[in-house]
Design a protein around this motif. Structure first.
Motif, PDB file in Angstrom:
ATOM      1  N   VAL B 243       0.868  -1.322  -0.098  1.00 38.58           N
ATOM      2  CA  VAL B 243      -0.012  -0.148  -0.053  1.00 38.58           C
ATOM      3  C   VAL B 243       0.924   1.287   0.024  1.00 38.58           C
ATOM      4  O   VAL B 243       1.844   1.278   0.782  1.00 38.58           O
ATOM      5  CB  VAL B 243      -1.091   0.025   1.192  1.00 38.58           C
ATOM      6  CG1 VAL B 243      -0.309  -0.363   2.480  1.00 38.58           C
ATOM      7  CG2 VAL B 243      -1.877   1.330   1.183  1.00 38.58           C
ATOM      8  N   VAL B 244       0.496   2.201  -0.881  1.00 37.98           N
ATOM      9  CA  VAL B 244       1.596   3.421  -1.076  1.00 37.98           C
ATOM     10  C   VAL B 244       0.854   4.610  -0.659  1.00 37.98           C
ATOM     11  O   VAL B 244      -0.395   4.851  -1.288  1.00 37.98           O
ATOM     12  CB  VAL B 244       1.867   3.377  -2.711  1.00 37.98           C
ATOM     13  CG1 VAL B 244       2.826   4.725  -2.795  1.00 37.98           C
ATOM     14  CG2 VAL B 244       2.593   2.239  -2.870  1.00 37.98           C
ATOM     15  N   PHE B 245       1.076   5.220   0.409  1.00 40.12           N
ATOM     16  CA  PHE B 245       0.313   6.671   0.479  1.00 40.12           C
ATOM     17  C   PHE B 245       0.903   7.741   0.114  1.00 40.12           C
ATOM     18  O   PHE B 245       2.278   7.876   0.056  1.00 40.12           O
ATOM     19  CB  PHE B 245       0.540   6.630   2.284  1.00 40.12           C
ATOM     20  CG  PHE B 245      -0.101   5.526   3.193  1.00 40.12           C
ATOM     21  CD1 PHE B 245      -1.589   5.680   2.986  1.00 40.12           C
ATOM     22  CD2 PHE B 245       0.366   4.656   3.352  1.00 40.12           C
ATOM     23  CE1 PHE B 245      -2.223   4.514   3.692  1.00 40.12           C
ATOM     24  CE2 PHE B 245      -0.181   3.450   4.174  1.00 40.12           C
ATOM     25  CZ  PHE B 245      -1.447   3.421   3.940  1.00 40.12           C
ATOM     26  N   ILE B 246       0.056   8.507  -0.412  1.00 42.29           N
ATOM     27  CA  ILE B 246       0.641   9.763  -1.198  1.00 42.29           C
ATOM     28  C   ILE B 246       0.111  10.871  -0.521  1.00 42.29           C
ATOM     29  O   ILE B 246       0.202  12.283  -1.200  1.00 42.29           O
ATOM     30  CB  ILE B 246       0.153   9.896  -2.758  1.00 42.29           C
ATOM     31  CG1 ILE B 246      -1.179   9.760  -2.767  1.00 42.29           C
ATOM     32  CG2 ILE B 246       0.585   8.309  -3.332  1.00 42.29           C
ATOM     33  CD1 ILE B 246      -1.820   9.863  -4.160  1.00 42.29           C
ATOM     34  N   ASN B 247      -0.800  10.984   0.531  1.00 43.23           N
ATOM     35  CA  ASN B 247      -1.575  12.128   1.045  1.00 43.23           C
ATOM     36  C   ASN B 247      -0.498  13.261   1.653  1.00 43.23           C
ATOM     37  O   ASN B 247      -0.912  14.280   1.542  1.00 43.23           O
ATOM     38  CB  ASN B 247      -2.423  11.809   2.253  1.00 43.23           C
ATOM     39  CG  ASN B 247      -1.580  11.240   3.267  1.00 43.23           C
ATOM     40  OD1 ASN B 247      -0.843  10.360   3.258  1.00 43.23           O
ATOM     41  ND2 ASN B 247      -1.795  11.763   4.408  1.00 43.23           N
TER      42      ASN B 247
END
Lengths: 778, 489
Positions: B243-247
């Motif tokens: 899972v890749v978080f970009i926020n």
């Protein structure tokens, strides 16, 4: 003496009738109020999750749970065969609600096994791994389906009859037949169900349960585990909302937690998530009311025959008393000269429906108000005029007998309605709205003023009893316990006020303690709006006993007559001497006076013969009225709540702040029931509105833009209730009927108010638009 | 490369290096820290009982926003300040003015929703010194209360607005400089990777790093606001790995306005885009106010709304009617296409392997064009559309339709243009007669479904009626219900 301490000397803090804040308010706002999921977890706690059927009606052919058992962290898997006692959690002893279904499932989502695991996450994941084979059986999920399929009743129906209704129907000037559909409602308490069980020695088990009915949880756990009630202690300090949804529905979670805890000798917690809670627990009953009414040119009802068919769900639960109460309130505030009302609690392949604030009363009353609308639109009159023409009369008139042959002795509805009509300027506003509608092509407005008369008491007479336990300690502090449960309604606060008032001590001196079956046994559900009436009186009785002993002590010790002993604020006057309360109590202790008492109360006067449909099921009635104004968009059916005015009768209020909160909150909850809250089952019998993303309760922006709530301050209960107050939990819920009728009037405007819109509930934007289309086509 | 998520919880520095990549903030608080003031009501971001504040540095300013802890992943918290209800009262138990106002107004009954309300009120109070009723209601759209009927809570919001933040009693005011310094130090341009058994979470240090990661692991789930993906985890228990978080990627959070329109980075939240959109395209702004609650608007992004391609997503019809374009990027470069071409079928978008949504360009309607968006839902606020229609009309000097774009959500498997209706209108005089005959064309464009939000019949009829409403609005007689007059709002 400075001014502040003089005030303390003059008054106590928190007597009856004071708008005291909720006892837990400071804990609510700081997050320190403890709910069951917040209790520090016992060492080695295990977590449970339920395996749910994915058929609406089927035989279970086989159940392969090997993958469930093999999931990492799973400790054990329970099925119905693991129940040592009786595999049943039904509330009324109907023996029709298996804890875990073994051979047959009767609703989509019915629990068929339970997983116990080291973490809640593991239990939930494992519960989805079962392989179950079913043999499908025919099913139906609603009233129409039940009637088409000749469904049985889940419990017996009731008939109320007075006069010669069938004969009279043909005799009056007008006769109308019709059907109304009334939707159910999900409780949506913010805290979902939860139970925590801790095993003890021998057969003992302690259960924390989010329940309105600890004694029933105790009985059901005993039944399931085959152990006596004395081995089981059920505790609940507070619930995060109940609304009837925790009257019987907590049984299954408490029984599962206790079963697993005793089997594994470890503490076990069950906390279904929101979707599981909404799928597995019962809701308000939806109804189909078929009516046949006769009335004259003045709009006076002559005869009414109506049948109330309800979606009972797969088992009896409380469907009997709920449908009974629908009939008890189908008269709303109106006298029916000739009447026959019947109920049909139908079996459906849905979760078993249950108690919900008003307990069938709202549905019955809504049906009664539909009749008023039918008459009004048929005659081209203002529904309010028809209402007034049909109100029960004053005592002594020939218009005081209910369909269940109880005389309405305390009728104040005409005064309540008249005061509200004046204070909210109903007539001028209605006129202005009719004028507005004449010139506004798309947006239409509506206004309605509707009454409430609600009978107070459990219709099962035995439930109208309560106990309390009061200890006065040597330092003058007081421990208060009673059988009622706190779900936010402020019961604990009100009963503490009763005790503070009785002893004339500041309420801070009274310690409110969690409800527990070990202190006060054989309690009734905190339901039917009865919590304060019953438990307040029981606590009052306990205080009375202790005070009598204290007075006897003072009489003996100080050699004064009894009337020379007086409980003054935070002190006791004995003759000319004033003794601070703690000192007085300490002296009594040394004189070996018992400073603890169990109080008891049972409601007088009431009796009910269900088979005959006759009796006095209610001790008294609570009254109220509301006026709502709305706007609708006839292109989309969307609407806005413009204004609501409420005048409500709580007798002599024990706590005006709490009562106003109950009224406003009850109204908005009722408004949700009648507007945006819609339960929707799909073709497979699955409830698809099982979370707030799909089931829409009102928001802050849905409440009336102008919202005025007042108490009928002149009212006092004619019966000697605690402080002459009246019950307040349920009656205000039905004030929301004015919203539905205001929407209905707005719809009716498109056919010049000559056709009853027959707007069913909930009046979603879709139902409003379709009603508009129907009327436009006429 | 680093291997831990570092943030501040109330006053405490936290560094986490081994945890489940999809762990939520709510579970962290309640299960790991036993901080039980924050409640679970629904685990899907719809009830607000779990509301907390998350503070972060935006353009050098420390800004706090309300979020739903139940669908906020731990992996998205690096360099933030998490503030829970436990942080508000003073050490001696003295309540914060927001809490005190709730007590004084009798704003709690069962109390279970109350900590969430307190946090939403706190979030409002920090940013708005004199909120209107409309603003209070908007701030509370994401909080459900079943007991009070809300009246006392709204009154509490009004009461507390008379007090303003002071370092004497407000912990965030008191610690502002200190927290800013600590957050500054926590910011990193390095990619963070957290591993738990065979599961991983990745927090790319830059947009370029994100492109590289997706080139290598195209199966990764990209999470911006998590207001949709959060439910895949909490409700469906669907594995998403990695899972890749970009926020946190500031480069994806730019809002640029020029004469042609507005360019929104894919990471711009509804709340971040709101002011600009309301100013530049008022009808779009009004739509944003009705998406989710404030917490969801603080987390959710327009880019995510587009990327997930839901047929009932609120912004796609509004964007398609404006002729919006979406820019997709991958390690190989970027390309732009019309948004309406991006949606291919239910659950299927024109996104190639390794691509992610980088930005959306929203053309501004011509000065004399008419543009309207109508969202229809069972409940007015914080609900998902039963249908949502957007209309964009240009008229020639002779009053005939010279340009028309109509798009609907909730009417088909994807957000979709009403080509037949447009054809029935194009070139014709913009009159009631034209509109009446064009209504029938909706039957060629859409065959909607029946579900719990609405029946097919209602959807179809209402779509037609919205064209009528649009006609009335353009001819100067707006007929839409508004709870608050413009000046009240």
């Amino acid at each position: 003496m400075d001014k502040a301490s003089y005030e303390l000397y003059k008054y106590i803090n928190g007597p009856m009738h004071q708008p005291l804040r909720h006892d837990s308010a400071h804990k609510h706002v700081s997050g320190s109020a403890e709910y069951i999921d917040d209790i520090p977890e016992p060492a080695g706690l295990l977590h449970g999750a339920l395996g749910m059927a994915d058929r609406a009606h089927a035989e279970i052919v086989s159940m392969d749970l090997s993958a469930v058992k093999a999931y990492p962290g799973v400790v054990c898997v329970l099925t119905g065969k693991d129940v040592p006692g009786v595999n049943d959690v039904s509330s009324g002893g109907h023996h029709d609600e298996p804890l875990l279904a073994e051979t047959k499932v009767e609703f989509h989502g019915q629990p068929i096994f339970a997983v116990i695991a080291e973490t809640r996450d593991a239990a939930r994941r494992a519960a989805r791994l079962a392989k179950v084979e079913y043999n499908d059986l025919p099913f139906w999920t609603d009233v129409d389906g039940a009637l088409e399929n000749g469904a049985p009743l889940v419990t017996s129906g009731m008939t109320l009859k007075r006069g010669e209704p069938e004969e009279e129907l043909g005799k009056a000037e007008h006769r109308i037949q019709g059907t109304m559909r009334i939707g159910g409602q999900e409780h949506f308490y913010l805290e979902s169900h939860i139970a925590l069980a801790v095993p003890g020695e021998d057969e003992d088990v302690t259960v924390w349960s989010s329940t309105q009915h600890p004694s029933e949880v105790q009985h059901v756990v005993g039944h399931v585990l085959d152990i006596p009630s004395h081995a089981i202690t059920v505790n609940v300090r507070r619930m995060g909302g109940g609304f009837g949804g925790k009257e019987t529905q907590g049984n299954q979670f408490a029984a599962l937690a206790a079963l697993a805890a005793k089997k594994l000798n470890r503490a076990v917690k069950f906390r279904p998530d929101r979707d599981e809670d909404m799928t597995m627990t019962g809701k308000r009953h939806d109804f189909r009311m078929d009516y046949d009414v006769a009335f004259d040119n003045e709009g006076r009802l002559h005869a009414m025959v109506a049948n109330f068919a309800a979606r009972g769900g797969y088992s009896a639960d409380l469907s009997g008393p709920v449908t009974d109460r629908a009939l008890f309130h189908a008269d709303s505030s109106y006298f029916y000269p000739h009447v026959k009302l019947t109920s049909q609690p139908l079996k459906t392949h849905t979760v078993s429906n249950t108690a919900y604030r008003g307990f069938g009363g709202p549905q019955g009353m809504l049906g009664g108000e539909r009749i008023i609308e039918e008459i009004a639109y048929a005659l081209g009159k203002d529904p309010l005029e028809i209402r007034k023409a049909n109100f029960y009369g004053d005592l002594g008139s020939d218009r005081v007998l209910t369909p269940y042959h109880q005389t309405v002795e305390d009728n104040i509805i005409a005064r309540v309605v008249e005061e509200l009509e004046t204070s909210c300027d109903y007539q001028a506003r209605r006129k202005a709205i009719i004028e507005f509608n004449r010139t506004s092509p798309i947006i239409k407005k509506g206004i309605a003023l509707t009454p409430v008369k609600f009978g107070i008491s459990f219709t099962l007479t035995a439930f109208n009893q309560a106990g309390a336990l009061v200890h006065v300690y040597q330092d003058g502090s007081i421990h208060l316990n009673h059988g009622g449960t706190e779900m936010g309604q402020g019961l604990y606060t009100k009963v503490a006020q009763v005790i503070a008032d009785s002893f004339q001590v500041d309420v801070e001196r009274v310690k409110i303690t969690a409800t527990t079956t070990g202190k006060v046994p054989n309690t009734s559900a905190t339901a039917a709006s009865s919590g304060t009436d019953l438990n307040g009186m029981a606590a009052y009785d306990a205080a009375r006993q202790i005070k009598e002993r204290l007075v006897a002590f003072a009489v003996e010790k100080f050699e004064v007559p009894p009337d020379e002993v007086e409980f003054l604020p935070n002190r006791v006057r004995v003759g000319s001497k004033e003794i601070p309360f703690p000192d007085f109590v300490r002296q009594a202790y040394f004189a070996r006076v018992q400073l603890s008492a169990a109080g008891f109360y049972k409601t007088p006067k009431i009796h009910w013969d269900r088979a005959a449909g006759r009796g006095t099921p209610f001790y008294y009635f609570a009254y109220g009225a509301s006026c709502s104004e709305v706007s609708i968009d006839t292109l989309t059916g969307e609407y806005l709540m413009d204004r609501t005015d409420i005048l409500h009768d709580v007798g002599k209020s024990l706590n005006p702040a709490i009562d106003i909160g109950q009224i406003e909150g009850g109204f908005v909850q009722g408004m949700g029931w009648l507007t945006t809250e819609e339960l929707w089952w799909d073709g497979k019998g699955r409830l698809r509105t099982h979370a707030p993303s799909t089931y829409k309760i009102p928001l802050a922006s849905d409440r009336p833009k102008i919202f005025n709530t007042r108490l009928a301050e002149w009212s006092e209960n004619v019966e000697p209730t605690i402080g002459r107050s009246k019950a307040v939990g349920e009656p205000p819920f039905m004030l929301a009927i004015s919203v539905l009728e205001a929407l209905s009037m707005a719809v009716a405007s498109v056919a010049n108010y000559k056709v009853c819109p027959r707007l069913d509930a909930p009046a979603t934007p879709e139902r409003v638009l379709m009603a508009v289309e129907r009327l436009k086509a006429i | 490369m680093t291997d831990s998520i570092r943030f501040i919880l109330n006053g405490e520095d936290i560094a986490l290096s081994s945890f489940e990549p999809t762990e939520t903030l709510l579970d962290f608080l309640r299960l790991k820290r036993r901080m039980t003031g924050t409640k679970e009501g629904c685990a899907e971001g719809d009830c607000g009982a779990c509301t907390v504040l998350v503070g972060r540095l935006v353009h050098g300013k420390l800004t706090y926003e309300t979020v739903n802890a139940c669908i906020r992943f731990m992996g998205s918290l690096n360099a933030t300040h998490v503030v829970t209800v436990e942080h508000l009262a003073a050490a001696d138990g003295q309540l914060h003015p927001v809490q005190q106002a709730m007590v004084e107004c009798h704003g709690s009954q069962c109390g279970f929703c109350t900590p969430g309300f307190v946090m939403s009120l706190y979030g409002l109070w920090l940013t708005n010194s004199n909120p209107s009723r409309a603003e209070i209601e908007r701030a509370l759209q994401g909080n459900l209360c079943r007991c009070t009927g809300y009246e006392p809570i709204v009154k509490a919001a009004e009461l507390v607005s008379r007090t303003r933040p002071s370092s004497l009693f407000d912990p965030l005011e008191r610690d502002r400089a200190n927290i800013m310094a600590r957050l500054w130090n926590l910011q990193t341009a390095e990619t963070i990777t957290v591993v738990k058994d065979d599961r991983r979470l990745i927090v790319p240090g830059s947009v370029a790093a994100l492109a590289d990661i997706l080139a290598e692991e195209p199966q990764a789930t990209v999470v911006a606001g998590a207001t949709d993906v959060g439910l895949w985890v909490t409700k469906q228990m669907r594995p998403i790995n990695p899972v890749v978080f970009i926020n946190h990627l500031a480069d994806l959070q730019t809002v640029t306005v020029d004469d042609k329109g507005i360019a929104l980075g894919a990471g711009v939240s509804y709340a971040q885009g709101f002011e600009t959109l309301r100013r530049e395209i008022p009808a779009f702004g009004r739509l944003i106010e009705r998406i989710g609650g404030q917490q969801v608007r603080n987390m959710g992004t327009i880019g995510g709304n587009v990327a997930n391609g839901s047929p009932i997503g609120d912004t796609p019809p509004a964007l398609i009617a404006l002729g919006a374009k979406v820019r997709l990027r991958s390690a190989a470069g970027s390309r732009e296409l019309l948004l309406e071409d991006f949606f291919i079928d239910y659950g299927k978008q024109d996104r190639r392997t390794g691509e992610f949504v980088e930005s959306i360009f929203v053309p501004r309607p011509e000065a004399d064009a008419h543009y309207a968006v109508y969202k229809i839902s069972k409940r007015r606020d914080e609900d998902i559309s039963a249908l949502c229609g957007a209309f964009h009309l240009s008229l020639a000097a002779d009053g005939s339709v010279s340009g028309i774009r109509i798009a609907f959500g909730g009417m088909a498997a994807t957000p979709k243009r009403a080509r037949a209706v447009e054809a029935a209108l194009f070139g014709k005089p913009w009159t009631q007669a034209t509109v009446i005959q064009a209504r029938d064309a909706f039957d060629q464009d859409y065959k909607p479904l029946t579900d719990w939000r609405a029946t097919a019949d209602y959807r179809q009829l209402t779509a037609k009626n919205l064209l009528t409403r649009f006609f009335l609005e353009t001819s100067g007689t707006p007929q839409e219900l508004q709870r608050f007059e413009q000046e009240e709002a």
